[in-house]
Scaffold this motif. Structure first.
Motif, PDB file in Angstrom:
ATOM      1  N   PRO A 102     -41.767  35.377  73.065  1.00  0.00           N
ATOM      2  CA  PRO A 102     -41.853  34.646  74.339  1.00  0.00           C
ATOM      3  C   PRO A 102     -41.464  33.182  74.165  1.00  0.00           C
ATOM      4  N   LYS A 103     -40.909  32.620  75.227  1.00  0.00           N
ATOM      5  CA  LYS A 103     -40.466  31.225  75.193  1.00  0.00           C
ATOM      6  C   LYS A 103     -40.902  30.511  76.465  1.00  0.00           C
ATOM      7  N   ILE A 104     -41.353  29.286  76.312  1.00  0.00           N
ATOM      8  CA  ILE A 104     -41.543  28.401  77.453  1.00  0.00           C
ATOM      9  C   ILE A 104     -40.425  27.380  77.397  1.00  0.00           C
ATOM     10  N   VAL A 105     -39.650  27.307  78.466  1.00  0.00           N
ATOM     11  CA  VAL A 105     -38.471  26.440  78.511  1.00  0.00           C
ATOM     12  C   VAL A 105     -38.480  25.653  79.817  1.00  0.00           C
ATOM     13  N   PRO A 106     -37.669  24.586  79.903  1.00  0.00           N
ATOM     14  CA  PRO A 106     -37.545  23.889  81.187  1.00  0.00           C
ATOM     15  C   PRO A 106     -37.066  24.848  82.273  1.00  0.00           C
ATOM     16  N   THR A 107     -37.591  24.691  83.478  1.00  0.00           N
ATOM     17  CA  THR A 107     -37.202  25.553  84.594  1.00  0.00           C
ATOM     18  C   THR A 107     -35.700  25.469  84.813  1.00  0.00           C
ATOM     19  N   GLN A 108     -35.079  26.632  84.909  1.00  0.00           N
ATOM     20  CA  GLN A 108     -33.617  26.692  85.004  1.00  0.00           C
ATOM     21  C   GLN A 108     -33.204  27.963  85.728  1.00  0.00           C
ATOM     22  N   ASP A 109     -31.924  27.999  86.151  1.00  0.00           N
ATOM     23  CA  ASP A 109     -31.390  29.179  86.801  1.00  0.00           C
ATOM     24  C   ASP A 109     -31.213  30.303  85.779  1.00  0.00           C
ATOM     25  N   LEU A 110     -31.238  31.535  86.291  1.00  0.00           N
ATOM     26  CA  LEU A 110     -31.028  32.693  85.435  1.00  0.00           C
ATOM     27  C   LEU A 110     -29.529  33.009  85.343  1.00  0.00           C
ATOM     28  N   ARG A 111     -29.143  33.604  84.224  1.00  0.00           N
ATOM     29  CA  ARG A 111     -27.766  34.053  84.052  1.00  0.00           C
ATOM     30  C   ARG A 111     -27.780  35.575  83.950  1.00  0.00           C
ATOM     31  N   LEU A 112     -27.150  36.245  84.929  1.00  0.00           N
ATOM     32  CA  LEU A 112     -27.178  37.699  84.999  1.00  0.00           C
ATOM     33  C   LEU A 112     -25.770  38.260  85.136  1.00  0.00           C
ATOM     34  N   SER A 113     -25.589  39.457  84.615  1.00  0.00           N
ATOM     35  CA  SER A 113     -24.363  40.196  84.872  1.00  0.00           C
ATOM     36  C   SER A 113     -24.336  40.614  86.339  1.00  0.00           C
ATOM     37  N   PRO A 114     -23.167  40.575  86.995  1.00  0.00           N
ATOM     38  CA  PRO A 114     -23.100  41.060  88.379  1.00  0.00           C
ATOM     39  C   PRO A 114     -23.400  42.551  88.492  1.00  0.00           C
ATOM     40  N   ALA A 115     -23.430  43.237  87.344  1.00  0.00           N
ATOM     41  CA  ALA A 115     -23.754  44.661  87.340  1.00  0.00           C
ATOM     42  C   ALA A 115     -25.229  44.922  87.036  1.00  0.00           C
ATOM     43  N   ALA A 116     -26.024  43.866  86.864  1.00  0.00           N
ATOM     44  CA  ALA A 116     -27.442  44.049  86.545  1.00  0.00           C
ATOM     45  C   ALA A 116     -28.089  44.957  87.583  1.00  0.00           C
ATOM     46  N   SER A 117     -28.770  45.992  87.124  1.00  0.00           N
ATOM     47  CA  SER A 117     -29.253  47.009  88.056  1.00  0.00           C
ATOM     48  C   SER A 117     -30.367  46.516  88.967  1.00  0.00           C
ATOM     49  N   ALA A 118     -30.987  45.382  88.641  1.00  0.00           N
ATOM     50  CA  ALA A 118     -31.967  44.796  89.569  1.00  0.00           C
ATOM     51  C   ALA A 118     -31.301  44.403  90.879  1.00  0.00           C
ATOM     52  N   LEU A 119     -30.028  44.012  90.808  1.00  0.00           N
ATOM     53  CA  LEU A 119     -29.308  43.552  91.988  1.00  0.00           C
ATOM     54  C   LEU A 119     -28.831  44.708  92.854  1.00  0.00           C
TER      55      LEU A 119
END
Length: 382
Positions: A102-119
């Motif tokens: 697990p990582k805690i990082v500065p709040t930032q936008d996500l980078r996803l494949s346009p084929a990601a099945s969540a979409l």
């Protein structure tokens, strides 16, 4: 500063002090026992494909812009202002079916494949949690029953056939606690204000096809909030919808998945145009009461048959009601008081309408993590 959960379970420290022993033999025995327990815990975590709190890394932001631009608490709009940091944990089948560190990082936008099945197929679930600053000691931070949120998120993941849903809840809670402590300054002071926590699990599997995901991203963002509704802490107006259906037996109403909420937006917008805060969802020919889009609903009335006062909310047995954490807490408290009957049963709008007409309806309110406990002023019905 101390971070607590209800039940006074302390999460602020990674270590606990050892009890002093009088004899060296006892110390040795205890050390061996601890080693064995740690070994068993390690094996357990491996078996559970654990999210490991001990592996957590933290990258602190150096940019003060977000914090400097946050509005005063009185002007906060629910869910708009994100705090400085976020928690992320990835799961990949190719990594042996294990959660990564697990990582805690500065709040930032996500980078996803346009084929990601969540979409494409709605393979995502989420939770709603809150961290509060204690009213008696502002240095104490409180999480509200996070174990129940973890159990519900696991259930949602399992319903969506998401792997990795057997993680150790206490490890993730500890990671979330570190996130809260890191962004402590974002928690507004005062009754009714809190830091809203939004854990989310999405499929990042780049596959345009119907299949269980092979890659997941679990992340948690937070935001300072006040009242959920635009009316503030005032009672809200509802409209009962008997045309559209939010959830049904055998569906996903008992899970917190995005697919339960997207189709309700149109009806909610139409309700807003007519001056109502939310929709009260009904089900079946008898107009059985289920819940409001953002909260469970309760009615406090005088039961016509028994003559006794009764607190009523819809049952979980059909599988179309979200098992709310605030709902469970209200039921626990009300039953502990022993002052009136507490029922999880199906009530209908005609029953509630009749109770109102006969002067037996005493109170109605909604309950949820975001809405807390919100009184209902009126319900439009037919």
């Amino acid at each position: 500063m101390t971070l607590l959960t209800t039940g006074s379970v302390r999460l602020a420290s990674k270590t606990t002090s050892n009890t002093t022993r009088k004899y060296s033999a006892q110390l040795l025995q205890k050390s061996l026992q601890q080693q064995q327990q740690q070994k068993q815990k390690h094996l357990f975590h491996n078996h559970k494909r654990c999210i490991s709190y001990s592996a957590l890394t933290i990258e602190k932001t150096t940019d003060e812009t977000r914090f400097q631009n946050k509005p005063p608490k009185e002007e906060l709009q629910f869910g708009i202002t994100l705090s400085d940091h976020m928690l992320t944990v990835e799961w990949h089948r190719e990594n042996g079916g294990n959660w990564e560190d697990p990582k805690i990082v500065p709040t930032q936008d996500l980078r996803l494949s346009p084929a990601a099945s969540a979409l494409h197929y709605g393979l995502e679930c989420f939770e709603g949690m809150k961290a509060y600053r204690s009213l008696s000691n502002k240095d104490d931070l409180l999480l509200f029953r996070p174990d129940l949120n973890m159990a519900r998120m696991k259930n949602s993941m399992e319903r969506l056939s998401m792997p990795g849903n057997d993680f150790d809840s206490s490890e993730l809670i500890s990671c979330i606690s570190e996130l809260v402590k890191l962004d402590e300054r974002w928690i507004p002071e005062g009754e009714g204000y809190s830091l809203y926590l939004r854990p989310v699990v999405i499929s990042t599997h780049p596959f345009i096809g119907l299949a269980a995901p092979e890659n997941l991203l679990l992340y948690v963002v937070t935001c300072p909030v006040g009242p959920y509704y635009k009316s503030g802490f005032s009672p809200i107006r509802l409209t009962a919808d008997s045309k559209d259906v939010r959830a049904w037996p055998g569906g996903t109403g008992d899970c917190k998945v995005g697919g339960n909420y997207g189709p309700t937006m149109k009806a909610a917008a139409e309700a807003g145009e007519r001056g109502y805060s939310q929709v009260l969802w009904l089900f079946g020919e008898e107009d059985s009461i289920t819940e409001v889009g953002s909260m469970n609903v309760f009615f406090y009335l005088q039961n016509k048959e028994t003559g006794r006062n009764e607190l009523v909310t819809a049952p979980l047995s059909r599988g179309d009601i979200l098992p709310g954490v605030t709902r469970a807490s209200i039921l626990d408290l009300a039953r502990s008081w022993g002052e009136f009957d507490v029922s999880e049963r199906t009530a209908t709008m005609p029953e509630i309408q009749q109770a109102a007409e006969e002067g037996r309806l005493i109170e109605a309110f909604g309950a949820g993590t975001a809405a807390v406990v919100t009184p209902i002023e009126c319900i439009q019905y037919k």
